[in-house]
Scaffold this motif. Structure first.
Motif, PDB file in Angstrom:
ATOM      1  N   UNK A   1      -9.651   5.318  -5.304  1.00  0.00           N
ATOM      2  CA  UNK A   1      -9.146   5.672  -6.152  1.00  0.00           C
ATOM      3  C   UNK A   1      -9.212   5.910  -8.009  1.00  0.00           C
ATOM      4  N   UNK A   2     -10.020   4.942  -8.539  1.00  0.00           N
ATOM      5  CA  UNK A   2     -10.238   5.089  -9.704  1.00  0.00           C
ATOM      6  C   UNK A   2     -11.539   5.252 -10.093  1.00  0.00           C
ATOM      7  N   UNK A   3     -12.576   5.497  -9.452  1.00  0.00           N
ATOM      8  CA  UNK A   3     -13.721   6.528  -9.862  1.00  0.00           C
ATOM      9  C   UNK A   3     -13.020   8.017  -9.896  1.00  0.00           C
ATOM     10  N   UNK A   4     -11.732   8.200  -9.361  1.00  0.00           N
ATOM     11  CA  UNK A   4     -10.833   9.604  -9.570  1.00  0.00           C
ATOM     12  C   UNK A   4     -10.020   9.854  -9.972  1.00  0.00           C
ATOM     13  N   UNK A   9      -6.100   8.828 -16.800  1.00  0.00           N
ATOM     14  CA  UNK A   9      -5.541   7.423 -16.741  1.00  0.00           C
ATOM     15  C   UNK A   9      -5.388   7.937 -18.209  1.00  0.00           C
ATOM     16  N   UNK A  10      -3.940   7.894 -18.695  1.00  0.00           N
ATOM     17  CA  UNK A  10      -3.999   7.688 -20.024  1.00  0.00           C
ATOM     18  C   UNK A  10      -3.490   8.923 -20.530  1.00  0.00           C
ATOM     19  N   UNK A  30     -18.303  13.501  -8.118  1.00  0.00           N
ATOM     20  CA  UNK A  30     -18.637  12.651  -7.654  1.00  0.00           C
ATOM     21  C   UNK A  30     -19.450  12.442  -6.096  1.00  0.00           C
ATOM     22  N   UNK A  31     -19.095  14.517  -5.868  1.00  0.00           N
ATOM     23  CA  UNK A  31     -20.162  14.327  -4.370  1.00  0.00           C
ATOM     24  C   UNK A  31     -21.349  14.510  -4.613  1.00  0.00           C
ATOM     25  N   UNK A  39     -22.441   2.509  -4.788  1.00  0.00           N
ATOM     26  CA  UNK A  39     -21.878   1.283  -6.436  1.00  0.00           C
ATOM     27  C   UNK A  39     -20.517   0.780  -6.058  1.00  0.00           C
ATOM     28  N   UNK A  40     -19.306   1.636  -6.083  1.00  0.00           N
ATOM     29  CA  UNK A  40     -17.832   1.533  -6.315  1.00  0.00           C
ATOM     30  C   UNK A  40     -17.567   0.794  -4.819  1.00  0.00           C
TER      31      UNK A  40
END
Length: 53
Positions: A1-4, A9-10, A30-31, A39-40
């Motif tokens: 979920x971090x890259x999504x 964020x904030x 991302x697709x 890499x993640x």
């Protein structure tokens, strides 16, 4: 979920429809850029991607 989550964020998102549009756009990006996800997800037990370059 971090890259999504990076684009939200904030930040204040006024409604669910706006959030859905932002996350959908990020998923589409991302697709197109599979190297970011590859890499993640570098777990030692993760199966290799077929035909990875």
């Amino acid at each position: 979920w971090q890259v999504v989550d990076e684009p939200v964020v904030n930040k204040h998102i006024p409604d669910l429809e706006t959030l859905e549009a932002i996350v959908s756009q990020r998923c589409a990006q991302l697709a197109d850029d599979r190297q970011t996800l590859k890499g993640r997800a570098g777990f030692h037990w993760w199966p290799p991607i077929a035909n990875a370059s």
